[in-house]
Enzyme design. Sequence first.
Site, PDB file in Angstrom:
ATOM      1  N   THR A  32       0.632  -0.510  -0.407  1.00 42.66           N
ATOM      2  CA  THR A  32      -0.326   0.312   0.111  1.00 42.66           C
ATOM      3  C   THR A  32       0.717   1.038   0.063  1.00 42.66           C
ATOM      4  O   THR A  32       2.267   1.203   0.252  1.00 42.66           O
ATOM      5  CB  THR A  32      -1.086  -0.241   1.416  1.00 42.66           C
ATOM      6  OG1 THR A  32       0.179   0.298   2.271  1.00 42.66           O
ATOM      7  CG2 THR A  32      -1.294  -1.308   1.570  1.00 42.66           C
ATOM      8  N   CYS A  55       6.103  -0.919   7.253  1.00 39.63           N
ATOM      9  CA  CYS A  55       5.429  -0.617   6.138  1.00 39.63           C
ATOM     10  C   CYS A  55       4.299   0.496   5.888  1.00 39.63           C
ATOM     11  O   CYS A  55       3.862   0.421   7.144  1.00 39.63           O
ATOM     12  CB  CYS A  55       5.309  -1.835   4.922  1.00 39.63           C
ATOM     13  SG  CYS A  55       4.129  -3.083   5.281  1.00 39.63           S
ATOM     14  N   HIS A  56       3.203   0.985   4.950  1.00 44.33           N
ATOM     15  CA  HIS A  56       2.682   2.039   4.868  1.00 44.33           C
ATOM     16  C   HIS A  56       1.360   0.600   5.383  1.00 44.33           C
ATOM     17  O   HIS A  56       0.722   1.442   6.474  1.00 44.33           O
ATOM     18  CB  HIS A  56       2.852   2.021   4.061  1.00 44.33           C
ATOM     19  CG  HIS A  56       1.651   3.263   3.375  1.00 44.33           C
ATOM     20  ND1 HIS A  56       0.080   2.385   3.157  1.00 44.33           N
ATOM     21  CD2 HIS A  56       1.274   4.019   4.629  1.00 44.33           C
ATOM     22  CE1 HIS A  56      -0.841   3.769   3.230  1.00 44.33           C
ATOM     23  NE2 HIS A  56      -0.296   4.961   3.746  1.00 44.33           N
ATOM     24  N   ALA A  57       1.188   0.110   5.023  1.00 41.70           N
ATOM     25  CA  ALA A  57      -0.227  -0.697   5.669  1.00 41.70           C
ATOM     26  C   ALA A  57      -0.097  -1.217   6.922  1.00 41.70           C
ATOM     27  O   ALA A  57      -0.588  -1.796   7.570  1.00 41.70           O
ATOM     28  CB  ALA A  57       0.072  -2.883   4.663  1.00 41.70           C
ATOM     29  N   ILE A  60      -0.762   1.891   9.252  1.00 42.02           N
ATOM     30  CA  ILE A  60      -2.186   2.074   8.587  1.00 42.02           C
ATOM     31  C   ILE A  60      -2.964   1.436   9.702  1.00 42.02           C
ATOM     32  O   ILE A  60      -4.191   1.653  10.517  1.00 42.02           O
ATOM     33  CB  ILE A  60      -2.665   2.629   7.397  1.00 42.02           C
ATOM     34  CG1 ILE A  60      -1.994   3.102   6.890  1.00 42.02           C
ATOM     35  CG2 ILE A  60      -4.486   2.342   7.461  1.00 42.02           C
ATOM     36  CD1 ILE A  60      -2.481   4.451   6.748  1.00 42.02           C
TER      37      ILE A  60
END
Length: 97
Positions: A32, A55-57, A60
């Site tokens: 993501t 990581c972005h995922a 979030i």
Amino acid sequence: MKKRVFVIKKRLWKDEDLIGFETADVLVVKNTTPDVQIILSRTAGIITEINNLLCHAAIISRENGIPLIMGQEKITSKLETGDFIEVDFSKKIWKKF
């Protein structure tokens, strides 16, 4: 829990790639990016090929309480949009029906 998946096979994807996505779907992606953050908050869960706590995922997921399974090698090749899976996010396992 049994859930429908929405699969995006591209590494870089945008909102227009989400035509047909439903809020109750589990999003299955390679990774993501910040420009798709709005859709991530509307998903029942995320499963990614990338496995990295920074990581972005992962960020979030932690910030918004979204269930996440990371590091599922080639999952975007194993599933298609509309498939149903039995998923247990707490145990980080899934099985295709």
